[in-house]
Design an enzyme around this catalytic site. Structure first.
Site, short mmCIF file in Angstrom:
data_model
loop_
_atom_site.label_atom_id
_atom_site.label_comp_id
_atom_site.label_asym_id
_atom_site.label_seq_id
_atom_site.Cartn_x
_atom_site.Cartn_y
_atom_site.Cartn_z
N ASP A 119 0.99 -1.29 0.02
CA ASP A 119 0.14 0.09 0.01
C ASP A 119 0.90 1.18 0.13
O ASP A 119 1.93 1.25 0.49
CB ASP A 119 -0.83 -0.18 1.37
CG ASP A 119 -1.70 1.22 1.50
OD1 ASP A 119 -2.37 1.58 0.46
OD2 ASP A 119 -1.63 1.73 2.51
N ASP A 124 -0.38 5.09 0.53
CA ASP A 124 -0.67 6.30 1.34
C ASP A 124 -1.08 5.76 3.05
O ASP A 124 -1.60 4.62 3.26
CB ASP A 124 -2.07 6.90 1.03
CG ASP A 124 -2.08 7.50 -0.22
OD1 ASP A 124 -1.00 7.79 -0.62
OD2 ASP A 124 -3.06 8.06 -0.57
N ASP A 137 -1.84 -0.59 5.84
CA ASP A 137 -2.16 -0.20 7.29
C ASP A 137 -3.78 -0.04 7.58
O ASP A 137 -4.18 0.20 8.42
CB ASP A 137 -1.78 1.18 7.27
CG ASP A 137 -2.60 2.24 6.39
OD1 ASP A 137 -2.89 2.05 5.24
OD2 ASP A 137 -2.83 3.50 6.89
#
Length: 276
Positions: free
Chosen positions: A13, A15, A215
């Site tokens: 990922d 961001d 996240d």
């Protein structure tokens, strides 16, 4: 064409994971990025970002490997990277293979649901300045974020009960609603789908480890598709899900600092296994 089969591939990922949630910087992860390059291990963004957004970032990071956009809705591979090119040419150097329904089809579903009384604002409802206000991006970068192929980020404008009904209506239409770091995302494919599609090509000539980092909730199926996964901490220090060792670990730090710790730990394990 990649010169040889790598020992592992890192799927990540962007961001809030490789990129800081607020500043979008990756300085804290830079030593691990250099270590991957030194060992010939590709890192593959698997992100909610669009093709134009990732292309701009790849220039900054000198990234030359495949990537997946719009939460797994499409995979993008440089021309000649694998044995054969798949998908539709996107400029002279890239092929894009869509795994999800087209953007226009997703917007049609959302238009029907809005007429039923659900309240939300998607990127298609905003101009670039409005997207910039929601994301902290520049107006130019926000314009690139609106250049979409197969998913729609939403700002929800109603309560939790309405959101639960909305998620059911999205599912009934054959789509999925996922929560990302900033937005709800209406998807027709998932990050795990993109990881499986790309990793089959990396491993076409023999086993290759899959490592994945994220996240947020919409990263969990990507982590489940990998051999080893790591959740980095969110800005408040919390994690979106419990650790499940050894398959899923908590990185022990926030964003790109946690990214570095997890990747360097896996590299240490790889070197130990090879030396043994």
């Amino acid at each position: 064409m990649i010169a040889e089969r790598p020992p592992a591939v890192v799927y990540t990922d962007l961001d809030g994971t490789l990129l800081d949630h607020d500043s979008y910087r990756w300085d804290a992860a830079a030593p691990a990025l250099r270590a991957l390059a030194a060992r010939g291990i590709p890192w593959v963004p698997v992100t909610s970002k669009t093709v134009p957004e990732v292309l701009a970032l790849r220039e900054t990071l000198s990234h030359r490997h495949p990537f997946a956009v719009e939460n797994g809705g499409a995979v993008c591979v440089p021309r000649g990277y694998f044995d054969r090119d798949c998908g539709v040419a996107f400029g002279p150097d890239l092929f894009v293979e869509r795994l999800a329904p087209a953007y226009a089809d997703i917007l049609a579903v959302l238009a029907d649901l809005r007429r039923e009384g659900y309240r939300f604002a998607g990127f298609a409802d905003m101009d670039a300045a409005a997207v910039a206000r929601h994301t902290g991006l520049s107006v130019d970068a926000a314009a690139a974020a609106r250049d979409r192929l197969c998913s729609e980020p939403l700002v929800w404008e109603d309560g939790d009960e309405a959101l639960e009904r909305f998620a059911g209506a999205i599912a009934a239409a054959g789509l999925t609603l996922r929560r990302g770091g900033r937005f709800l995302h209406v998807l027709g494919a998932h990050k795990g789908d993109a990881v499986r599609r790309l990793h089959a090509r990396f491993a076409a000539h023999g086993p290759v480890l899959a490592w994945a980092l994220g996240d947020s909730e919409n990263d969990l199926d990507m982590l489940a598709a990998a051999d080893r996964g790591a959740l980095v901490a969110r800005p408040d220090g919390s994690y979106v899900a419990p650790a499940d060792p050894p398959r899923l670990c908590h990185a022990g730090d926030i964003g790109p600092a946690g990214w570095r710790r997890a990747v360097e730990g896996w590299l240490d394990e790889l070197e130990h296994d090879n030396s043994g």
